[in-house]
Design a protein around this motif. Sequence first.
Motif, short mmCIF file in Angstrom:
data_model
loop_
_atom_site.label_atom_id
_atom_site.label_comp_id
_atom_site.label_asym_id
_atom_site.label_seq_id
_atom_site.Cartn_x
_atom_site.Cartn_y
_atom_site.Cartn_z
N ASP A 3 0.83 -1.20 0.00
CA ASP A 3 0.00 0.00 0.00
C ASP A 3 0.86 1.25 0.00
O ASP A 3 0.56 2.23 -0.68
CB ASP A 3 -0.93 0.01 1.22
N GLU A 4 1.95 1.22 0.75
CA GLU A 4 2.84 2.38 0.82
C GLU A 4 3.48 2.66 -0.53
O GLU A 4 3.60 3.82 -0.94
CB GLU A 4 3.91 2.17 1.90
N LEU A 71 -5.43 5.32 3.34
CA LEU A 71 -4.18 5.68 4.02
C LEU A 71 -4.14 7.18 4.33
O LEU A 71 -3.59 7.58 5.34
CB LEU A 71 -2.98 5.28 3.17
#
Length: 77
Positions: A3-4, A71
């Motif tokens: 995800d990062e 996020l």
Amino acid sequence: MTDEELVVEFALTRLDNPGLDFEEIAALAVRRVGTDRMLQFASQNLAVRGELRGGAFESAVEYVLRTVLKLRDDVGD
């Protein structure tokens, strides 16, 4: 792709295209990562939505948006 890493790809795409909205940026990011990642994103998005079918590109774009916004909300807390 984590995800990062996805958020970094999104951010880099946004820097290159500052006048676009989030969905347009997500679409460009999906195009940048290629077919294999697009299919990965689409399958992950369809799984989250509990669906068996859907347009791969559109679903991949939705996955990118969902991940970035999720996020982004986590950072704001």
